[in-house]
Design a protein around this motif. Structure first.
Motif, short mmCIF file in Angstrom:
data_model
loop_
_atom_site.label_atom_id
_atom_site.label_comp_id
_atom_site.label_asym_id
_atom_site.label_seq_id
_atom_site.Cartn_x
_atom_site.Cartn_y
_atom_site.Cartn_z
N PHE A 108 0.84 -1.41 -0.04
CA PHE A 108 -0.14 0.09 -0.16
C PHE A 108 0.85 1.33 0.08
N ILE A 109 1.81 1.14 0.74
CA ILE A 109 2.88 2.44 1.03
C ILE A 109 3.49 2.53 -0.58
N THR A 110 3.95 1.64 -1.09
CA THR A 110 4.66 1.62 -2.40
C THR A 110 3.73 2.10 -3.53
N GLN A 111 2.56 1.72 -3.44
CA GLN A 111 1.49 2.16 -4.41
C GLN A 111 1.29 3.80 -4.21
N LEU A 112 1.43 4.41 -2.85
CA LEU A 112 1.03 5.54 -2.65
C LEU A 112 2.25 6.29 -3.09
N ILE A 113 3.62 5.78 -2.96
CA ILE A 113 4.75 6.74 -3.30
C ILE A 113 4.58 6.68 -4.95
N ILE A 114 4.43 5.63 -5.57
CA ILE A 114 4.31 5.66 -7.06
C ILE A 114 3.02 6.75 -7.47
N LEU A 115 2.07 6.57 -6.91
CA LEU A 115 0.83 7.45 -7.07
C LEU A 115 1.66 9.05 -7.22
N ALA A 116 1.87 9.23 -6.07
CA ALA A 116 2.68 10.67 -5.40
C ALA A 116 3.62 11.11 -6.84
N ALA A 117 4.46 10.12 -7.06
CA ALA A 117 5.52 10.40 -8.17
C ALA A 117 4.87 10.55 -9.38
N VAL A 118 3.89 9.97 -9.86
CA VAL A 118 3.18 9.93 -11.19
C VAL A 118 2.49 11.57 -11.22
N VAL A 119 1.62 11.74 -9.97
CA VAL A 119 0.91 13.15 -9.97
C VAL A 119 1.93 14.32 -10.04
N PHE A 120 3.02 14.16 -9.37
CA PHE A 120 3.86 15.09 -9.30
C PHE A 120 4.62 15.40 -10.60
N GLY A 121 5.06 14.21 -11.18
CA GLY A 121 5.81 14.24 -12.19
C GLY A 121 4.89 14.71 -13.61
N GLY A 122 3.66 14.31 -13.41
CA GLY A 122 2.69 15.11 -14.48
C GLY A 122 2.46 16.57 -14.33
N TRP A 123 2.47 16.76 -12.95
CA TRP A 123 2.35 18.50 -12.73
C TRP A 123 3.63 19.15 -13.34
N ILE A 124 4.92 18.39 -12.91
CA ILE A 124 6.09 19.21 -13.68
C ILE A 124 5.90 19.26 -15.20
N ALA A 125 5.60 18.08 -15.73
CA ALA A 125 5.61 17.92 -17.29
C ALA A 125 4.58 18.98 -17.75
N VAL A 126 3.34 19.36 -17.01
CA VAL A 126 2.37 20.24 -17.69
C VAL A 126 3.24 21.52 -17.45
N GLN A 127 3.71 21.95 -16.38
CA GLN A 127 4.55 23.15 -16.16
C GLN A 127 5.52 23.28 -17.34
N ILE A 128 6.11 22.35 -17.62
CA ILE A 128 7.28 22.34 -18.70
C ILE A 128 6.75 22.51 -20.05
N PHE A 129 5.64 21.94 -20.26
CA PHE A 129 5.33 21.89 -21.74
C PHE A 129 4.20 23.17 -21.97
N SER A 130 3.64 23.78 -21.10
CA SER A 130 2.70 24.76 -21.00
C SER A 130 3.62 26.16 -21.00
N ALA A 131 4.94 26.31 -20.67
CA ALA A 131 5.59 27.39 -20.36
C ALA A 131 6.26 27.93 -21.75
N SER A 132 5.96 27.00 -23.03
CA SER A 132 6.58 27.73 -24.27
C SER A 132 5.74 28.86 -24.65
N GLY A 133 4.28 28.49 -24.25
CA GLY A 133 3.26 29.34 -25.03
C GLY A 133 3.10 31.03 -24.11
N HIS A 134 3.43 30.36 -22.56
CA HIS A 134 3.08 31.78 -21.80
C HIS A 134 4.19 31.90 -20.78
N GLN A 135 5.01 32.95 -20.95
CA GLN A 135 6.21 33.04 -19.92
C GLN A 135 5.76 34.15 -18.80
N GLY A 136 6.12 33.89 -17.77
CA GLY A 136 5.70 34.65 -16.59
C GLY A 136 6.89 34.97 -15.96
N GLY A 137 7.19 35.97 -14.94
CA GLY A 137 8.38 36.53 -14.55
C GLY A 137 8.92 37.60 -15.26
#
Length: 154
Positions: A108-137
């Motif tokens: 169960f703990i292993t599945q939770l860690i994998i789920l957190a890695a997938v969700v966090f990795g997906g969030w990072i991927a969305v941030q990287i690939f959406s940054a080309s159209g919109h630049q902030g800062g």
């Protein structure tokens, strides 16, 4: 129901007393019957019923239960061996359950860690690939900047 001053006399009934008569033996006796005085005369009980009748008869002794044969004693060693075996089985069963629980908790703990890695990795991927159209800062154009003594002037 009754008038106040009417004398009420209870009715008296005639009481009949019946004496028990012994039954003749069913098997013919070849030996002559000799009258013998009994050792003890059985007690004759008389009971007066609520309606006034009297019932007379011999007292019947209650049936005695047959004596119970004593049970053989169980040795103390046999009891200790049986209890030890039951305790050993209980401990083994508990260890199996504990091992199963630990394995399930680890999965169960292993599945939770994998789920957190997938969700966090997906969030990072969305941030990287959406940054080309919109630049902030703050954007600094270095070609137009004048650098003097480690300071930027624009």
């Amino acid at each position: 129901m009754y008038p106040e001053h009417t004398p009420h006399v209870p009715t008296q009934r005639a009481v009949e007393v019946h004496h028990p008569t012994p039954l003749p033996p069913s098997v013919p006796v070849s030996a002559p019957v000799v009258p013998v005085q009994p050792n003890a005369v059985p007690a004759v009980a008389s009971i007066v019923l609520p309606d006034g009748r009297v019932v007379t008869g011999y007292a019947i002794n209650p049936a005695q239960p047959e004596p119970v044969a004593p049970k053989p004693a169980v040795s103390r060693t046999a009891v200790n061996v049986a209890l030890g075996g039951a305790g050993f089985l209980a401990v083994c069963g508990g260890l199996v359950l504990l091992t199963s629980f630990i394995a399930a908790l680890t999965a169960f703990i292993t599945q939770l860690i994998i789920l957190a890695a997938v969700v966090f990795g997906g969030w990072i991927a969305v941030q990287i690939f959406s940054a080309s159209g919109h630049q902030g800062g703050t954007t600094v154009n270095i070609r137009k900047a004048v650098i003097k003594r480690n300071k930027f002037y624009s």
